[in-house]
Scaffold this active site. Structure first.
Site, mmCIF file in Angstrom:
data_model
loop_
_atom_site.group_PDB
_atom_site.id
_atom_site.type_symbol
_atom_site.label_atom_id
_atom_site.label_comp_id
_atom_site.label_asym_id
_atom_site.label_seq_id
_atom_site.Cartn_x
_atom_site.Cartn_y
_atom_site.Cartn_z
ATOM 1 N N ARG A 1 -8.470 68.173 59.949
ATOM 2 C CA ARG A 1 -8.543 69.251 60.940
ATOM 3 C C ARG A 1 -8.530 70.624 60.282
ATOM 4 O O ARG A 1 -9.076 71.594 60.803
ATOM 5 C CB ARG A 1 -7.398 69.093 61.954
ATOM 6 C CG ARG A 1 -6.037 69.160 61.334
ATOM 7 C CD ARG A 1 -4.957 68.569 62.212
ATOM 8 N NE ARG A 1 -4.914 67.102 62.148
ATOM 9 C CZ ARG A 1 -4.063 66.347 62.846
ATOM 10 N NH1 ARG A 1 -3.206 66.912 63.679
ATOM 11 N NH2 ARG A 1 -4.080 65.041 62.727
ATOM 12 N N LYS B 1 0.074 59.627 50.492
ATOM 13 C CA LYS B 1 -0.024 58.379 51.254
ATOM 14 C C LYS B 1 0.636 57.241 50.489
ATOM 15 O O LYS B 1 0.688 57.270 49.263
ATOM 16 C CB LYS B 1 -1.500 58.016 51.467
ATOM 17 C CG LYS B 1 -2.233 58.858 52.498
ATOM 18 C CD LYS B 1 -3.671 58.384 52.632
ATOM 19 C CE LYS B 1 -4.435 59.209 53.660
ATOM 20 N NZ LYS B 1 -3.915 59.099 55.028
HETATM 21 N N1 BES Z 1 -8.243 60.372 56.701
HETATM 22 C C1 BES Z 1 -7.019 60.182 57.382
HETATM 23 C C2 BES Z 1 -7.157 59.327 58.647
HETATM 24 C C3 BES Z 1 -7.355 57.860 58.437
HETATM 25 C C4 BES Z 1 -6.323 57.053 57.992
HETATM 26 C C5 BES Z 1 -8.563 57.280 58.762
HETATM 27 C C6 BES Z 1 -6.520 55.696 57.838
HETATM 28 C C7 BES Z 1 -8.749 55.923 58.623
HETATM 29 C C8 BES Z 1 -7.738 55.126 58.156
HETATM 30 C C9 BES Z 1 -6.468 61.526 57.812
HETATM 31 O O1 BES Z 1 -6.702 62.579 56.948
HETATM 32 C C10 BES Z 1 -4.982 61.373 57.893
HETATM 33 O O2 BES Z 1 -4.382 61.150 56.889
HETATM 34 N N2 BES Z 1 -4.440 61.484 59.098
HETATM 35 C C11 BES Z 1 -3.045 61.324 59.292
HETATM 36 C C12 BES Z 1 -2.595 62.354 60.299
HETATM 37 C C13 BES Z 1 -1.101 62.469 60.420
HETATM 38 C C14 BES Z 1 -0.511 63.010 59.133
HETATM 39 C C15 BES Z 1 -0.788 63.392 61.564
HETATM 40 C C16 BES Z 1 -2.811 59.909 59.824
HETATM 41 O O3 BES Z 1 -3.637 59.397 60.573
HETATM 42 O O4 BES Z 1 -1.808 59.313 59.422
HETATM 43 MN MN MN Z 2 -5.205 62.706 55.443
#
Ligand code: BES
Ligand code: MN
Ligand code: ZN
Length: 497
Positions: free
Chosen positions: A354, A280
């Site tokens: 997921r 990230k």
């Molecule tokens: N934990 C995150 C989702 C999230 C991000 C929740 C910011 C709250 C605030 C999750 O694991 C994630 O990183 N999801 C990705 C999915 C994408 C790679 C398809 C996202 O939301 O960017």
């Molecule tokens: Mn994630």
């Protein structure tokens, strides 16, 4: 804090602080008028002088009001009577908590529960007061060396109910409010704890602690060897880059009779989500310590239910892991086999929630569930779609979804449905495996739920995406304990009908 209900005339209450509503413009409530009469117009004089219009947010403290047995009378602005609704009632309670923090009273008697809110009864008002006051009092200072010294401040709040016949209803509302608060406070603490303290093992210890505290709760923790034996290849792929061992935490609460099928809760427990190899960006990455709030919701809901000793059966499953990059970490393009036998091409290691949930959802079937509800901070896209007010709900059984929507409305912890249509499933196509773990940039919350739906065909299932609701960002950063109120209400509703 201690809560109590009583029924009686305001001028007869011996208390450190009588709390009286004033609505706009300058209109005393019924209890206010009673005090006014007993005091020969003391309150109406004050109001006429313009010290209290009745605006929400306004409070005035009066000392030595004649004709009363109270040390003080606090006037609390309640806004226009016509505009009084659930939301404004909570705002009034917020201004009350702020005002009570700034006076010396350790105990108070409130007549705000007399306010009329369309469609809401005394049970709702009392329970909401308990939850809101406790919510405002919550403080996380366990990791600061100088603790906030909270020796001053309110210890006890008495709420008025219309008649003696309502006392037992009020007491029940307090019991529920206190139990939900215990669950919410546990979830807030777990969420606010940093990733170096709140690890998968730490979450497992919390489950064991519940087992020790409540005779009706049993916890079982599976380690990585057990998960290998269960062939949870998808869950294990997420923990591959982490030094902290992953845990699969199972909880059972037996309050109902043995043949009654259990409500099963599955909570995402990523104790820190760096994104893994699909790292990230740095901005606000600290907030990914909150990626275990689904797990905290399960532990908190168990706490609330066990404290109330509700006559139902509940199962909780928490896949707990970190998501970190490392030489052994899973890479984009890697293909893994889930417990269900379906293969997954991991195109983005940041879509890890997921990957752990799918194996936990497959495992859930072993408990022969009545319904399965998973709770997860699953997608940033959820915040784009719905903002931070409701959680998203999607699922394969509309009565279950409607029950959740209804429960959320009644306890002010709302959810909003997004469509889980087959059309979206195509976005998960992979050239090399049964499915990909991401569905492209469009409809991210929906495609995440589509992914999960491939593992939940055997039972009634709903998915709650709490990415926008589990914590607040900004200068009031902190976990909210949502959606524990919603889930507890759903369970209470099931007992009713
Ligand atoms: N934990 C995150 C989702 C999230 C991000 C929740 C910011 C709250 C605030 C999750 O694991 C994630 O990183 N999801 C990705 C999915 C994408 C790679 C398809 C996202 O939301 O960017
Ligand atoms: Mn994630
Ligand atoms: Zn995550």
């Amino acid at each position: 804090m201690e809560f109590n209900v009583k029924s009686g005339n305001p001028e007869k209450q011996r208390t450190a602080c009588l709390i009286i509503g004033v609505s706009q413009p300058r209109k005393l409530s019924r209890a206010g008028n009673q005090i006014d009469q007993a005091s020969d117009g003391f309150l109406s004089t004050i109001i006429r002088r313009g010290d209290m219009d009745g605006k929400i947010g306004q409070t005035t403290v009066l000392h030595n009001v004649p004709g009363t047995l109270a040390d003080r009378v606090m006037l609390v602005g309640c806004g226009k009577e016509r505009e009084l609704n659930e939301r404004t009632y909570l705002k009034i309670l917020d201004s009350l908590s702020r005002a009570l923090d700034n006076i010396g009273a350790m105990e108070a008697y409130s007549y705000l529960s007399d306010l009329n809110i369309k469609g809401r009864d005394i049970h709702w008002k009392v329970r909401q007061t308990v939850m809101r006051m406790e919510n405002n009092r919550y403080d996380f200072s366990q990791l600061k060396s100088l603790k906030d010294n909270n020796s001053k401040g309110l210890r006890k709040l008495v709420m008025n109910v219309p008649s003696r016949r309502d006392l037992s209803v009020g007491e029940n509302a307090i019991l529920q409010g206190n139990a939900i608060t215990s669950g919410v406070n546990l979830a807030k603490d777990l969420g606010n704890l940093p990733g170096n303290i709140c690890t998968p093992s730490y979450l497992a210890e919390q489950a064991v602690r519940l087992d020790k505290t409540f005779p009706s709760v049993v916890a079982e923790v599976l380690g990585e060897e057990d998960k290998k034996a269960l062939e949870m290849g998808s869950l294990l792929s997420v923990t591959a880059g982490s030094r902290q061992p992953a845990k699969l935490i199972c909880l059972e609460y037996r309050g109902g009779d043995s043949e009654q099928k259990a409500i099963t809760l599955v909570g995402k427990g990523v104790t820190f989500d760096s994104g893994g190899i699909s790292l990230k960006p740095g901005k606000a990455m600290d907030e990914m310590k909150y990626d275990m709030c689904g797990a905290a919701t399960v532990l908190g809901t168990f706490t609330a239910v066990a404290e109330m000793q509700l006559p139902i059966n509940l199962v909780g499953i928490i896949p707990a892991t970190e998501n970190l990059p490392d030489g052994l970490a899973t890479k984009p393009g890697d293909i893994v086999t889930s417990m269900s036998g379906q293969t997954i091409e991991i195109l983005n290691t940041d879509a890890e929630g997921r990957l752990i949930l799918c194996d936990a959802l497959t495992y859930a079937d072993k408990f022969n569930p009545d319904v399965v509800i998973d709770i997860a901070t699953l997608t940033g896209a959820c915040i784009v779609a719905l903002g931070r007010n409701p959680s998203a709900v999607l699922g394969n059984h509309s009565p279950l979804i409607n029950d959740l929507i209804h429960a959320g409305k009644s306890i002010e912890d709302k959810v909003w449905e997004l469509p889980l249509w087959d059309e979206y499933q195509d976005q998960l196509k992979s050239n090399f495996a049964d499915m990909a773990n991401i569905g492209g940039p469009d409809g991210g919350t929906i495609t995440a739920a589509c992914f999960l739906s491939r593992f939940t065909k055997k039972y009634k299932w709903a998915h709650l995406d709490i990415a926008g609701t589990a914590w607040v960002t900004g200068d009031k950063k902190g976990a909210t304990g949502r959606p524990i109120p919603l889930l507890t209400q759903y369970i209470l509703d099931r007992l009713q009908g």
